[in-house]
Design a protein around this motif. Structure first.
Motif, PDB file in Angstrom:
ATOM      1  N   LEU A  17       0.831  -1.211   0.000  1.00 21.34           N
ATOM      2  CA  LEU A  17       0.000   0.000   0.000  1.00 21.34           C
ATOM      3  C   LEU A  17       0.865   1.261   0.000  1.00 21.34           C
ATOM      4  O   LEU A  17       0.563   2.235  -0.693  1.00 21.34           O
ATOM      5  CB  LEU A  17      -0.939   0.002   1.204  1.00 21.34           C
ATOM      6  N   SER A  18       1.966   1.237   0.754  1.00 19.99           N
ATOM      7  CA  SER A  18       2.869   2.396   0.778  1.00 19.99           C
ATOM      8  C   SER A  18       3.550   2.586  -0.571  1.00 19.99           C
ATOM      9  O   SER A  18       3.712   3.719  -1.037  1.00 19.99           O
ATOM     10  CB  SER A  18       3.926   2.239   1.881  1.00 19.99           C
ATOM     11  N   ARG A  21       1.116   4.117  -2.837  1.00 19.30           N
ATOM     12  CA  ARG A  21       0.979   5.526  -2.505  1.00 19.30           C
ATOM     13  C   ARG A  21       2.132   6.335  -3.092  1.00 19.30           C
ATOM     14  O   ARG A  21       1.927   7.440  -3.613  1.00 19.30           O
ATOM     15  CB  ARG A  21       0.920   5.694  -0.982  1.00 19.30           C
ATOM     16  N   GLY A  24       1.605   7.066  -6.649  1.00 25.84           N
ATOM     17  CA  GLY A  24       0.576   8.068  -6.884  1.00 25.84           C
ATOM     18  C   GLY A  24       1.080   9.500  -6.856  1.00 25.84           C
ATOM     19  O   GLY A  24       0.428  10.404  -7.385  1.00 25.84           O
ATOM     20  N   ALA A  48      -4.798   8.209  -1.401  1.00 28.39           N
ATOM     21  CA  ALA A  48      -3.543   8.250  -0.641  1.00 28.39           C
ATOM     22  C   ALA A  48      -3.820   8.381   0.850  1.00 28.39           C
ATOM     23  O   ALA A  48      -3.200   7.690   1.668  1.00 28.39           O
ATOM     24  CB  ALA A  48      -2.674   9.406  -1.123  1.00 28.39           C
ATOM     25  N   THR A  51      -5.273   4.988   2.102  1.00 26.62           N
ATOM     26  CA  THR A  51      -4.276   3.917   2.195  1.00 26.62           C
ATOM     27  C   THR A  51      -3.241   4.202   3.272  1.00 26.62           C
ATOM     28  O   THR A  51      -2.681   3.267   3.849  1.00 26.62           O
ATOM     29  CB  THR A  51      -3.577   3.658   0.843  1.00 26.62           C
ATOM     30  N   ASP A  52      -2.995   5.483   3.570  1.00 26.37           N
ATOM     31  CA  ASP A  52      -2.088   5.825   4.671  1.00 26.37           C
ATOM     32  C   ASP A  52      -2.674   5.326   5.989  1.00 26.37           C
ATOM     33  O   ASP A  52      -1.975   4.740   6.816  1.00 26.37           O
ATOM     34  CB  ASP A  52      -1.869   7.334   4.708  1.00 26.37           C
ATOM     35  N   ASP A  55      -2.795   1.191   5.789  1.00 25.29           N
ATOM     36  CA  ASP A  55      -1.561   0.409   5.945  1.00 25.29           C
ATOM     37  C   ASP A  55      -1.140   0.324   7.410  1.00 25.29           C
ATOM     38  O   ASP A  55      -0.673  -0.711   7.873  1.00 25.29           O
ATOM     39  CB  ASP A  55      -0.430   0.899   5.030  1.00 25.29           C
ATOM     40  N   ASP A  73       6.564   4.537   4.627  1.00 25.34           N
ATOM     41  CA  ASP A  73       5.286   5.160   4.989  1.00 25.34           C
ATOM     42  C   ASP A  73       5.446   6.656   5.229  1.00 25.34           C
ATOM     43  O   ASP A  73       4.773   7.468   4.587  1.00 25.34           O
ATOM     44  CB  ASP A  73       4.660   4.455   6.193  1.00 25.34           C
ATOM     45  N   ALA A  76       6.426   8.460   1.947  1.00 23.20           N
ATOM     46  CA  ALA A  76       5.286   8.704   1.056  1.00 23.20           C
ATOM     47  C   ALA A  76       4.481   9.905   1.540  1.00 23.20           C
ATOM     48  O   ALA A  76       4.072  10.748   0.731  1.00 23.20           O
ATOM     49  CB  ALA A  76       4.402   7.457   0.976  1.00 23.20           C
ATOM     50  N   ASP A  77       4.284  10.005   2.848  1.00 25.86           N
ATOM     51  CA  ASP A  77       3.561  11.158   3.401  1.00 25.86           C
ATOM     52  C   ASP A  77       4.272  12.459   3.049  1.00 25.86           C
ATOM     53  O   ASP A  77       3.653  13.424   2.589  1.00 25.86           O
ATOM     54  CB  ASP A  77       3.455  11.048   4.930  1.00 25.86           C
ATOM     55  N   TYR A  80       3.967  13.324  -0.650  1.00 27.20           N
ATOM     56  CA  TYR A  80       2.637  13.837  -0.962  1.00 27.20           C
ATOM     57  C   TYR A  80       2.489  15.283  -0.513  1.00 27.20           C
ATOM     58  O   TYR A  80       1.957  16.120  -1.247  1.00 27.20           O
ATOM     59  CB  TYR A  80       1.527  12.985  -0.342  1.00 27.20           C
TER      60      TYR A  80
END
Length: 193
Positions: A17-18, A21, A24, A48, A51-52, A55, A73, A76-77, A80
């Motif tokens: 999932l990460s 993300r 994306g 996003a 899924t954050d 996960d 994780d 990805a945050d 974004y």
């Protein structure tokens, strides 16, 4: 042969999932700046954000936490947030000062990374306050994006979006200050030891 420890796992549902993300991020950036497909871009942000949350839930519920997950994780945050504030700034949806506040905090905290590594520490555990800040910002940006359009929802999105943005930015800096305090405590312990 030794078995791979649970911490060294790569192929877990939360990590997948990460990774999705992460993929994306450029899609979102392109949607906002290329074809200006705002509906799709907001959809990417919504997925996003979901899924954050998902996960983390799966990782804890099914004991699928891993070193890799603790790295990708938050990465990805951060990506974004970076992509979103830059894209929304370029589209003139958010003001430059909000971008400075959000990205300035990351630069501030990033300066302490080399200090941690010097004393043998890796990235610190993500604090609950940091997660709360990220939650607020991940809701603020899509709402502010919606507020830039015309429609019955624009004014509501603007009010709620700015509430999330200001609260999120404040929490983001507060979490950053706590991170620096934690770094100072670790360095002091390392020097004593």
């Amino acid at each position: 042969m030794s078995e791979t420890s649970a911490e060294d796992r790569i192929w877990t549902v939360p990590n997948l999932l990460s990774f999705l993300r992460l993929l994306g991020v450029p899609v979102f950036f392109w949607l906002v700046l290329g074809p200006k497909a705002d509906g799709w871009a907001i959809g990417v942000l919504a997925v996003a954000g979901f899924t954050d949350w998902l996960d983390g839930k799966i990782a804890r519920a099914f004991n699928q936490t891993s070193r890799l997950g603790r790295l990708i994780d938050p990465a990805a945050d951060k990506l974004y947030v970076f992509a979103t504030v830059i894209a929304l700034l370029l589209r003139e949806v958010i003001p430059w000062w909000l971008v400075v506040i959000v990205l300035g905090r990351d630069l501030f905290v990033g300066c302490f990374g080399p200090v941690l590594r010097k004393y043998g520490y890796r990235a610190l555990q993500v604090h609950f306050l940091g997660k709360a800040a990220m939650f607020n910002l991940m809701y603020a940006f899509p709402l502010l994006f919606l507020a830039s359009h015309s429609g019955w929802y624009a004014e509501i999105a603007r009010i709620v979006g700015w509430a999330f943005a200001l609260w999120g930015a404040g929490l983001y800096w507060w979490a950053g200050v706590l991170y620096v305090v934690q770094v100072r405590q670790l360095v002091a312990e390392a020097r004593r030891g």
